[in-house]
Motif scaffolding. Structure first.
Motif, PDB file in Angstrom:
ATOM      1  N   ARG A   6       0.856  -1.184   0.000  1.00 33.10           N
ATOM      2  CA  ARG A   6       0.000   0.000   0.000  1.00 33.10           C
ATOM      3  C   ARG A   6       0.894   1.238   0.000  1.00 33.10           C
ATOM      4  O   ARG A   6       2.021   1.183   0.477  1.00 33.10           O
ATOM      5  CB  ARG A   6      -0.889   0.022   1.237  1.00 33.10           C
ATOM      6  CG  ARG A   6      -1.812  -1.163   1.332  1.00 33.10           C
ATOM      7  CD  ARG A   6      -2.516  -1.165   2.693  1.00 33.10           C
ATOM      8  NE  ARG A   6      -3.152  -2.416   2.958  1.00 33.10           N
ATOM      9  CZ  ARG A   6      -4.445  -2.651   2.764  1.00 33.10           C
ATOM     10  NH1 ARG A   6      -5.220  -1.704   2.313  1.00 33.10           N
ATOM     11  NH2 ARG A   6      -4.951  -3.831   3.040  1.00 33.10           N
ATOM     12  N   PHE A   7       0.353   2.342  -0.509  1.00 37.89           N
ATOM     13  CA  PHE A   7       1.126   3.575  -0.535  1.00 37.89           C
ATOM     14  C   PHE A   7       0.205   4.777  -0.396  1.00 37.89           C
ATOM     15  O   PHE A   7      -0.999   4.695  -0.641  1.00 37.89           O
ATOM     16  CB  PHE A   7       1.936   3.677  -1.834  1.00 37.89           C
ATOM     17  CG  PHE A   7       1.125   3.547  -3.090  1.00 37.89           C
ATOM     18  CD1 PHE A   7       0.502   4.646  -3.659  1.00 37.89           C
ATOM     19  CD2 PHE A   7       0.959   2.310  -3.685  1.00 37.89           C
ATOM     20  CE1 PHE A   7      -0.255   4.524  -4.809  1.00 37.89           C
ATOM     21  CE2 PHE A   7       0.203   2.174  -4.838  1.00 37.89           C
ATOM     22  CZ  PHE A   7      -0.403   3.285  -5.402  1.00 37.89           C
ATOM     23  N   GLU A  20       4.936   7.333   0.941  1.00 33.49           N
ATOM     24  CA  GLU A  20       5.353   6.345   1.922  1.00 33.49           C
ATOM     25  C   GLU A  20       4.635   5.061   1.544  1.00 33.49           C
ATOM     26  O   GLU A  20       3.546   5.098   0.958  1.00 33.49           O
ATOM     27  CB  GLU A  20       5.051   6.797   3.351  1.00 33.49           C
ATOM     28  CG  GLU A  20       3.624   7.176   3.633  1.00 33.49           C
ATOM     29  CD  GLU A  20       3.445   7.751   5.031  1.00 33.49           C
ATOM     30  OE1 GLU A  20       4.430   8.016   5.723  1.00 33.49           O
ATOM     31  OE2 GLU A  20       2.282   7.918   5.423  1.00 33.49           O
ATOM     32  N   PHE A  21       5.262   3.915   1.840  1.00 37.44           N
ATOM     33  CA  PHE A  21       4.687   2.652   1.412  1.00 37.44           C
ATOM     34  C   PHE A  21       5.094   1.512   2.340  1.00 37.44           C
ATOM     35  O   PHE A  21       6.012   1.636   3.141  1.00 37.44           O
ATOM     36  CB  PHE A  21       5.088   2.342  -0.035  1.00 37.44           C
ATOM     37  CG  PHE A  21       6.549   2.021  -0.232  1.00 37.44           C
ATOM     38  CD1 PHE A  21       6.984   0.714  -0.316  1.00 37.44           C
ATOM     39  CD2 PHE A  21       7.489   3.037  -0.354  1.00 37.44           C
ATOM     40  CE1 PHE A  21       8.324   0.422  -0.513  1.00 37.44           C
ATOM     41  CE2 PHE A  21       8.826   2.762  -0.554  1.00 37.44           C
ATOM     42  CZ  PHE A  21       9.244   1.436  -0.631  1.00 37.44           C
ATOM     43  N   GLY A  22       4.371   0.414   2.212  1.00 36.30           N
ATOM     44  CA  GLY A  22       4.644  -0.789   2.984  1.00 36.30           C
ATOM     45  C   GLY A  22       3.432  -1.679   3.022  1.00 36.30           C
ATOM     46  O   GLY A  22       2.437  -1.426   2.343  1.00 36.30           O
ATOM     47  N   ASP A  23       3.487  -2.713   3.845  1.00 37.34           N
ATOM     48  CA  ASP A  23       2.363  -3.638   3.906  1.00 37.34           C
ATOM     49  C   ASP A  23       1.360  -3.290   5.005  1.00 37.34           C
ATOM     50  O   ASP A  23       0.252  -3.808   5.018  1.00 37.34           O
ATOM     51  CB  ASP A  23       2.850  -5.080   4.072  1.00 37.34           C
ATOM     52  CG  ASP A  23       3.698  -5.289   5.321  1.00 37.34           C
ATOM     53  OD1 ASP A  23       3.937  -4.317   6.055  1.00 37.34           O
ATOM     54  OD2 ASP A  23       4.127  -6.435   5.540  1.00 37.34           O
ATOM     55  N   PHE A  28       3.570   2.708   7.856  1.00 37.61           N
ATOM     56  CA  PHE A  28       4.464   2.652   6.700  1.00 37.61           C
ATOM     57  C   PHE A  28       5.889   2.909   7.172  1.00 37.61           C
ATOM     58  O   PHE A  28       6.150   3.839   7.920  1.00 37.61           O
ATOM     59  CB  PHE A  28       4.092   3.702   5.666  1.00 37.61           C
ATOM     60  CG  PHE A  28       2.824   3.395   4.917  1.00 37.61           C
ATOM     61  CD1 PHE A  28       2.644   2.187   4.280  1.00 37.61           C
ATOM     62  CD2 PHE A  28       1.814   4.328   4.843  1.00 37.61           C
ATOM     63  CE1 PHE A  28       1.486   1.908   3.570  1.00 37.61           C
ATOM     64  CE2 PHE A  28       0.648   4.068   4.139  1.00 37.61           C
ATOM     65  CZ  PHE A  28       0.486   2.856   3.501  1.00 37.61           C
ATOM     66  N   SER A  29       6.799   2.072   6.699  1.00 34.52           N
ATOM     67  CA  SER A  29       8.180   2.187   7.175  1.00 34.52           C
ATOM     68  C   SER A  29       9.144   2.714   6.123  1.00 34.52           C
ATOM     69  O   SER A  29      10.299   2.982   6.437  1.00 34.52           O
ATOM     70  CB  SER A  29       8.663   0.818   7.663  1.00 34.52           C
ATOM     71  OG  SER A  29       8.579  -0.134   6.614  1.00 34.52           O
ATOM     72  N   VAL A  48      16.218  -1.414  -3.396  1.00 37.19           N
ATOM     73  CA  VAL A  48      15.345  -1.706  -4.531  1.00 37.19           C
ATOM     74  C   VAL A  48      14.978  -3.186  -4.443  1.00 37.19           C
ATOM     75  O   VAL A  48      15.700  -4.054  -4.917  1.00 37.19           O
ATOM     76  CB  VAL A  48      16.047  -1.381  -5.868  1.00 37.19           C
ATOM     77  CG1 VAL A  48      15.163  -1.759  -7.043  1.00 37.19           C
ATOM     78  CG2 VAL A  48      16.412   0.092  -5.926  1.00 37.19           C
ATOM     79  N   ASP A  49      13.844  -3.445  -3.784  1.00 35.13           N
ATOM     80  CA  ASP A  49      13.375  -4.805  -3.592  1.00 35.13           C
ATOM     81  C   ASP A  49      11.989  -4.969  -4.214  1.00 35.13           C
ATOM     82  O   ASP A  49      11.468  -4.059  -4.863  1.00 35.13           O
ATOM     83  CB  ASP A  49      13.370  -5.171  -2.105  1.00 35.13           C
ATOM     84  CG  ASP A  49      12.442  -4.293  -1.279  1.00 35.13           C
ATOM     85  OD1 ASP A  49      11.786  -3.385  -1.834  1.00 35.13           O
ATOM     86  OD2 ASP A  49      12.360  -4.516  -0.062  1.00 35.13           O
ATOM     87  N   HIS A  50      11.383  -6.134  -4.011  1.00 28.11           N
ATOM     88  CA  HIS A  50      10.079  -6.435  -4.592  1.00 28.11           C
ATOM     89  C   HIS A  50       9.005  -5.440  -4.132  1.00 28.11           C
ATOM     90  O   HIS A  50       8.191  -4.993  -4.939  1.00 28.11           O
ATOM     91  CB  HIS A  50       9.673  -7.868  -4.225  1.00 28.11           C
ATOM     92  CG  HIS A  50       8.405  -8.317  -4.860  1.00 28.11           C
ATOM     93  ND1 HIS A  50       8.296  -8.560  -6.207  1.00 28.11           N
ATOM     94  CD2 HIS A  50       7.177  -8.539  -4.334  1.00 28.11           C
ATOM     95  CE1 HIS A  50       7.062  -8.934  -6.486  1.00 28.11           C
ATOM     96  NE2 HIS A  50       6.361  -8.926  -5.372  1.00 28.11           N
ATOM     97  N   THR A  51       9.004  -5.077  -2.865  1.00 27.29           N
ATOM     98  CA  THR A  51       8.013  -4.146  -2.331  1.00 27.29           C
ATOM     99  C   THR A  51       8.147  -2.778  -2.992  1.00 27.29           C
ATOM    100  O   THR A  51       7.156  -2.176  -3.403  1.00 27.29           O
ATOM    101  CB  THR A  51       8.161  -4.021  -0.800  1.00 27.29           C
ATOM    102  OG1 THR A  51       8.054  -5.325  -0.220  1.00 27.29           O
ATOM    103  CG2 THR A  51       7.095  -3.123  -0.218  1.00 27.29           C
ATOM    104  N   PHE A  52       9.360  -2.281  -3.109  1.00 29.62           N
ATOM    105  CA  PHE A  52       9.598  -1.002  -3.781  1.00 29.62           C
ATOM    106  C   PHE A  52       9.136  -1.055  -5.238  1.00 29.62           C
ATOM    107  O   PHE A  52       8.469  -0.149  -5.725  1.00 29.62           O
ATOM    108  CB  PHE A  52      11.086  -0.640  -3.722  1.00 29.62           C
ATOM    109  CG  PHE A  52      11.459   0.458  -4.670  1.00 29.62           C
ATOM    110  CD1 PHE A  52      11.178   1.781  -4.376  1.00 29.62           C
ATOM    111  CD2 PHE A  52      12.072   0.175  -5.881  1.00 29.62           C
ATOM    112  CE1 PHE A  52      11.504   2.807  -5.264  1.00 29.62           C
ATOM    113  CE2 PHE A  52      12.416   1.181  -6.772  1.00 29.62           C
ATOM    114  CZ  PHE A  52      12.124   2.501  -6.467  1.00 29.62           C
TER     115      PHE A  52
END
Length: 77
Positions: A6-7, A20-23, A28-29, A48-52
């Protein structure tokens, strides 16, 4: 394996939009910044990972569809 990110937009100026984003929408972290014009996203923490990638791709897709930077959203797969 299911993935959900989510963002929400936290700032916007003439050159960039910040999210801001996260699960967990209550905590949001992480943050990312998208440069307007090229639409280039940068992870503020450099990770730069899957979530990003899910968050930044969804943000750019929503922008391409609506012609304005989304206030909030989510990507699920």
């Amino acid at each position: 394996m299911a993935a959900l990110v989510r963002f929400r937009k936290v700032a916007e100026n003439s050159t960039a939009v910040r999210y801001e984003f996260g699960d967990d929408p209550g905590a949001f972290s992480r943050r990312l910044t998208v440069a307007k014009g090229p639409g280039t996203p940068v992870a503020d923490d450099g990770l730069v990972d899957h979530t990003f990638l899910k968050a930044s791709r969804k943000i750019n897709a929503m922008y391409a569809e609506a012609g304005q930077w989304p206030e909030r959203g989510m990507s699920a797969s």
